[in-house]
Design a protein around this motif. Structure first.
Motif, PDB file in Angstrom:
ATOM      1  N   SER A 185       0.845  -1.194   0.000  1.00  0.00           N
ATOM      2  CA  SER A 185       0.000   0.000   0.000  1.00  0.00           C
ATOM      3  C   SER A 185       0.882   1.245   0.000  1.00  0.00           C
ATOM      4  O   SER A 185       2.075   1.176   0.315  1.00  0.00           O
ATOM      5  CB  SER A 185      -0.884   0.012   1.238  1.00  0.00           C
ATOM      6  N   HIS A 186       0.273   2.368  -0.319  1.00  0.00           N
ATOM      7  CA  HIS A 186       1.093   3.575  -0.360  1.00  0.00           C
ATOM      8  C   HIS A 186       1.582   3.990   1.019  1.00  0.00           C
ATOM      9  O   HIS A 186       2.609   4.645   1.144  1.00  0.00           O
ATOM     10  CB  HIS A 186       0.385   4.696  -1.121  1.00  0.00           C
ATOM     11  N   SER A 187       0.859   3.610   2.100  1.00  0.00           N
ATOM     12  CA  SER A 187       1.375   3.899   3.449  1.00  0.00           C
ATOM     13  C   SER A 187       2.732   3.228   3.620  1.00  0.00           C
ATOM     14  O   SER A 187       3.679   3.811   4.146  1.00  0.00           O
ATOM     15  CB  SER A 187       0.465   3.329   4.541  1.00  0.00           C
ATOM     16  N   PHE A 288      11.014   6.416 -10.803  1.00  0.00           N
ATOM     17  CA  PHE A 288      10.713   7.784 -10.369  1.00  0.00           C
ATOM     18  C   PHE A 288       9.202   7.918 -10.547  1.00  0.00           C
ATOM     19  O   PHE A 288       8.699   7.956 -11.668  1.00  0.00           O
ATOM     20  CB  PHE A 288      11.515   8.765 -11.237  1.00  0.00           C
ATOM     21  N   ARG A 289       8.498   7.932  -9.400  1.00  0.00           N
ATOM     22  CA  ARG A 289       7.029   8.007  -9.445  1.00  0.00           C
ATOM     23  C   ARG A 289       6.632   9.470  -9.653  1.00  0.00           C
ATOM     24  O   ARG A 289       6.438  10.208  -8.690  1.00  0.00           O
ATOM     25  CB  ARG A 289       6.425   7.517  -8.129  1.00  0.00           C
ATOM     26  N   THR A 290       6.489   9.881 -10.911  1.00  0.00           N
ATOM     27  CA  THR A 290       6.294  11.314 -11.175  1.00  0.00           C
ATOM     28  C   THR A 290       4.929  11.829 -10.723  1.00  0.00           C
ATOM     29  O   THR A 290       4.724  13.032 -10.638  1.00  0.00           O
ATOM     30  CB  THR A 290       6.466  11.626 -12.674  1.00  0.00           C
ATOM     31  N   VAL A 325      12.347   6.890 -15.440  1.00  0.00           N
ATOM     32  CA  VAL A 325      11.237   7.766 -15.060  1.00  0.00           C
ATOM     33  C   VAL A 325       9.934   7.114 -15.519  1.00  0.00           C
ATOM     34  O   VAL A 325       9.813   6.722 -16.680  1.00  0.00           O
ATOM     35  CB  VAL A 325      11.383   9.145 -15.735  1.00  0.00           C
ATOM     36  N   ARG A 326       9.022   6.989 -14.607  1.00  0.00           N
ATOM     37  CA  ARG A 326       7.706   6.480 -14.993  1.00  0.00           C
ATOM     38  C   ARG A 326       6.796   7.660 -15.294  1.00  0.00           C
ATOM     39  O   ARG A 326       6.686   8.572 -14.457  1.00  0.00           O
ATOM     40  CB  ARG A 326       7.107   5.651 -13.862  1.00  0.00           C
ATOM     41  N   VAL A 327       6.158   7.631 -16.447  1.00  0.00           N
ATOM     42  CA  VAL A 327       5.235   8.723 -16.743  1.00  0.00           C
ATOM     43  C   VAL A 327       4.038   8.614 -15.805  1.00  0.00           C
ATOM     44  O   VAL A 327       3.807   7.582 -15.180  1.00  0.00           O
ATOM     45  CB  VAL A 327       4.817   8.761 -18.238  1.00  0.00           C
ATOM     46  N   LEU A 436       9.085  -4.869 -13.635  1.00  0.00           N
ATOM     47  CA  LEU A 436       7.944  -5.535 -12.993  1.00  0.00           C
ATOM     48  C   LEU A 436       7.450  -4.733 -11.802  1.00  0.00           C
ATOM     49  O   LEU A 436       8.188  -4.530 -10.825  1.00  0.00           O
ATOM     50  CB  LEU A 436       8.379  -6.926 -12.526  1.00  0.00           C
ATOM     51  N   GLY A 437       6.208  -4.284 -11.885  1.00  0.00           N
ATOM     52  CA  GLY A 437       5.569  -3.596 -10.753  1.00  0.00           C
ATOM     53  C   GLY A 437       4.809  -4.655  -9.974  1.00  0.00           C
ATOM     54  O   GLY A 437       3.628  -4.902 -10.212  1.00  0.00           O
ATOM     55  N   THR A 438       5.512  -5.299  -9.066  1.00  0.00           N
ATOM     56  CA  THR A 438       4.907  -6.467  -8.399  1.00  0.00           C
ATOM     57  C   THR A 438       3.744  -6.090  -7.484  1.00  0.00           C
ATOM     58  O   THR A 438       2.958  -6.955  -7.119  1.00  0.00           O
ATOM     59  CB  THR A 438       5.978  -7.239  -7.600  1.00  0.00           C
ATOM     60  N   ASP A 449      -7.408  -6.173  -3.688  1.00  0.00           N
ATOM     61  CA  ASP A 449      -7.143  -4.737  -3.625  1.00  0.00           C
ATOM     62  C   ASP A 449      -5.976  -4.449  -2.676  1.00  0.00           C
ATOM     63  O   ASP A 449      -6.000  -4.870  -1.519  1.00  0.00           O
ATOM     64  CB  ASP A 449      -8.426  -4.044  -3.126  1.00  0.00           C
ATOM     65  N   ARG A 450      -4.976  -3.750  -3.185  1.00  0.00           N
ATOM     66  CA  ARG A 450      -3.782  -3.526  -2.362  1.00  0.00           C
ATOM     67  C   ARG A 450      -4.045  -2.590  -1.193  1.00  0.00           C
ATOM     68  O   ARG A 450      -3.204  -2.451  -0.305  1.00  0.00           O
ATOM     69  CB  ARG A 450      -2.620  -3.015  -3.225  1.00  0.00           C
ATOM     70  N   GLN A 451      -5.195  -1.938  -1.177  1.00  0.00           N
ATOM     71  CA  GLN A 451      -5.489  -1.036  -0.061  1.00  0.00           C
ATOM     72  C   GLN A 451      -6.280  -1.721   1.040  1.00  0.00           C
ATOM     73  O   GLN A 451      -6.545  -1.108   2.069  1.00  0.00           O
ATOM     74  CB  GLN A 451      -6.303   0.148  -0.577  1.00  0.00           C
TER      75      GLN A 451
HETATM   76  C1  PEP Z   1       3.862  -1.458  -8.663  1.00  0.00           C
HETATM   77  O1  PEP Z   1       2.656  -1.500  -8.918  1.00  0.00           O
HETATM   78  O2  PEP Z   1       4.529  -2.448  -8.283  1.00  0.00           O
HETATM   79  C2  PEP Z   1       4.593  -0.185  -8.759  1.00  0.00           C
HETATM   80  C3  PEP Z   1       5.895  -0.148  -8.638  1.00  0.00           C
HETATM   81  O3  PEP Z   1       3.855   0.951  -8.952  1.00  0.00           O
HETATM   82  P1  PEP Z   1       3.007   1.679  -7.775  1.00  0.00           P
HETATM   83  O4  PEP Z   1       3.326   0.996  -6.479  1.00  0.00           O
HETATM   84  O5  PEP Z   1       3.389   3.107  -7.778  1.00  0.00           O
HETATM   85  O6  PEP Z   1       1.607   1.425  -8.247  1.00  0.00           O
END
Ligand code: PEP
Ligand code: MG
Length: 557
Positions: A185-187, A288-290, A325-327, A436-438, A449-451
């Motif tokens: 999660s973003h936290s 880089f999470r823009t 850099v990720r758009v 890979l955005g795991t 859901d990741r949240q």
């Molecule tokens: C991901 O999904 O693994 C990723 C790196 O992107 P974000 O966590 O910013 O969605």
């Protein structure tokens, strides 16, 4: 008596401090009637609350300085508006409580502002914040949003949205505990970026951990100790210091013990994260999470100048290194008013990431041009990648946009959707690398859901099905002679980093605080051991079994 609570540890270290709660949204005060004899007292309460909130906003403005000071002073002026106060007093005179009168008076002022042209409409959020503060003060509940505290504290929240966390003062937040949220999660990501200990997925934390209680948070084990004894505090602090000291011995580029190189890169959200990345010895930036640049004002994209400046500051920090850099990745948990449809029934499956950008090609074009300007003349290897690529058609659309913008960079695709992992060779016909955005890959593979803390078991990146998808992408990249990194949180787990290496992943990118841990663990094993560990993990049927199998292989049992 000391109580211990168990959550999921997501960011190493120990934090000991007083609990402060993230204030929740202010509820509408009930429309109660007051007795006529109470009018003067109630009007006095309203006036006092208004004055106290205005004084507090001014004081915080003085402390903050710069642009923030101007915003906070404007808010203090809104609170003190004589017409607004007169309206509040009139409403109290006809029987409203102070809190209800404030609530209603602000509502009519808000309607005026919202209809009064673009600039004033943009101030509605500031007005709501002032109202929430006055109402919270009158109700005696915590202020909404980030706690007002001059002393360092441990933050307790249901979950933290990226927009909330942008306002946190890293000097004051000792650590986090959240009720929701999994390891991705973003936290959790923010805690690692700030380098503070954090525990997530601890149901009931809000109720169990009262404001002002002293707690100790162990971000490695996921334990939270309520009112820890002196002895416990000393033991926890000593153990954390020992872990840290063992790590400071590690330095240099990432590699297995037999010299197979695995560059260790940093995940950053903007220039503010760069010093920690450099200090941790990051060999560049892998993500880089823009979007954090875009979250300040969700009504419009930041200006070209602002974008160029931020990109340049990050690119300059890694001469000779790689910066990926990720758009803009907007939508789902990172909505932007000007891009994200407001009425999606299921935003995680809707128009987000690259999909939003292909619907708004001008936003993508401006961002790519800003990147081209920022990189001009710098000795950096710029790589640009798109989030949420589903198939070859998506990859081609992104690569075409990059070419049209005249960008001198490598173009890549993030693998976050199972379809892209399964058909990675096809995606690679259009782009030069995969990442890979795991975090999202787990979310979409397990429909979890990741949240949502309740499904964090399925968000576990050790799940063999996730490892199979990683292997599929890495094998495709190897066959095409291209690179395939991991930039999701899986890369930050030292033992899993060895497994990923064994699966054929070519670089690992993570929050700076995790780099020393991953470097030290990777350096203990040969590539052949990592490959054996990867095979053992894939031969199991659950995340826990995979962990145990890898521990057994790597400890030589
Ligand atoms: C991901 O999904 O693994 C990723 C790196 O992107 P974000 O966590 O910013 O969605
Ligand atoms: Mg993602």
């Amino acid at each position: 008596m000391e109580t211990t609570l168990q959550g999921v540890g997501v960011s190493h270290g120990v934090a000991i401090g007083e609990v402060r709660h993230m204030g929740t949204a202010v509820l509408e005060p009930p429309a109660k009637q007051i007795a006529s004899g109470d009018t003067a007292r109630e009007q006095g309460r309203a006036r006092q609350a208004v004055e106290a909130v205005a004084a507090d906003l001014k004081a915080r403005g003085n402390l903050a300085g710069g642009e923030a000071q101007a915003v906070l002073e404007a808010q203090a002026l809104m609170a003190l508006d004589p017409e607004l106060l007169a309206d509040v007093e009139r409403r109290v005179a006809v029987g409203s409580t102070a809190e209800r009168a404030v609530y209603d008076a602000f509502a009519s002022y808000r309607a005026l502002l919202a209809g009064a042209g673009e600039y004033l409409a943009g101030r509605v959020a500031d007005l709501d914040d002032v109202r929430n503060r006055i109402v919270a003060r009158l109700l005696g509940v915590p202020m909404p949003g980030v706690p007002d505290s001059d002393e360092p504290y441990v933050l307790i929240a249901r979950d933290l949205a990226p927009a909330d966390t942008a306002l946190l003062d890293p000097a004051l937040v000792l650590g986090f505990v959240t009720e929701e949220g999994g390891p991705t999660s973003h936290s959790a990501i923010l805690a690692r970026a700030l380098g503070v200990p954090a525990v997530v997925a601890l149901p009931g934390a809000g109720e169990l951990l009262a404001e002002g209680t002293v707690i100790a948070v162990d971000g490695s084990t996921g334990e939270v100790f309520v009112e820890p004894s002196e002895q416990k505090r000393a033991a926890l602090t000593a153990a954390a210091a020992e872990r840290k000291a063992a790590l400071s011995a590690s330095s240099g580029p990432g590699a297995t013990s037999d010299g197979h190189k695995v560059p260790l890169l940093a995940n950053v959200g903007g220039p503010a994260d760069v010093p920690a990345a450099v200090e941790a010895g990051a060999e560049g930036v892998g993500l880089f999470r823009t979007e954090f640049l875009f979250l300040d004002d969700s009504a419009q994209a930041p200006s070209q100048d602002k974008q160029v400046e931020a990109y340049r500051q990050v690119l300059e920090a890694f001469p000779g290194g790689r910066v990926v850099v990720r758009v803009l990745d907007a939508g789902a948990d990172k909505p932007l008013d000007f891009l994200t449809p407001a009425d999606e029934p299921n935003p995680a499956l809707g128009v987000r990431g690259l999909r939003s950008l292909l619907d708004h090609p001008e936003v993508l074009r401006d961002q790519l041009r800003a990147l081209a300007t920022a990189a001009a003349g710098l000795p950096v290897h710029l790589e640009v990648m798109a989030p949420m690529v589903a198939d070859r058609q998506d990859a081609k659309a992104f690569a075409d946009a990059c070419r049209e913008a005249g960008l001198a960079a490598k173009f890549g695709a993030m693998v976050e959707i199972p379809s892209a992992a399964l058909r990675a060779r096809s995606v690679l016909q259009e782009v030069e690398f995969l990442s890979l955005g795991t975090n999202d890959l787990a979310q979409y593979t397990f429909a979890a859901d990741r949240q949502v803390g309740a499904v964090s078991r399925l968000q576990d990146p050790w799940q063999p099905a996730l490892l199979d998808l990683v292997a599929s992408a890495a094998e495709a990249a190897r066959a095409e002679g291209k690179s395939c990194g991991v930039c999701g949180e899986a890369a930050a787990d030292p033992l899993l980093a060895c497994v990923l290496t064994g699966l054929g992943v070519t670089s690992l990118s993570m929050g700076a605080a995790s780099i020393p841990y991953v470097r030290a663990t990777l350096a203990k094993y040969t590539l052949a051991q990592c490959e054996r560990a990867a095979a053992a993990a894939r031969a199991t049927d659950s995340a826990d079994e995979a962990r145990r199998a890898v521990q057994a292989v790597l400890s030589g049992e």
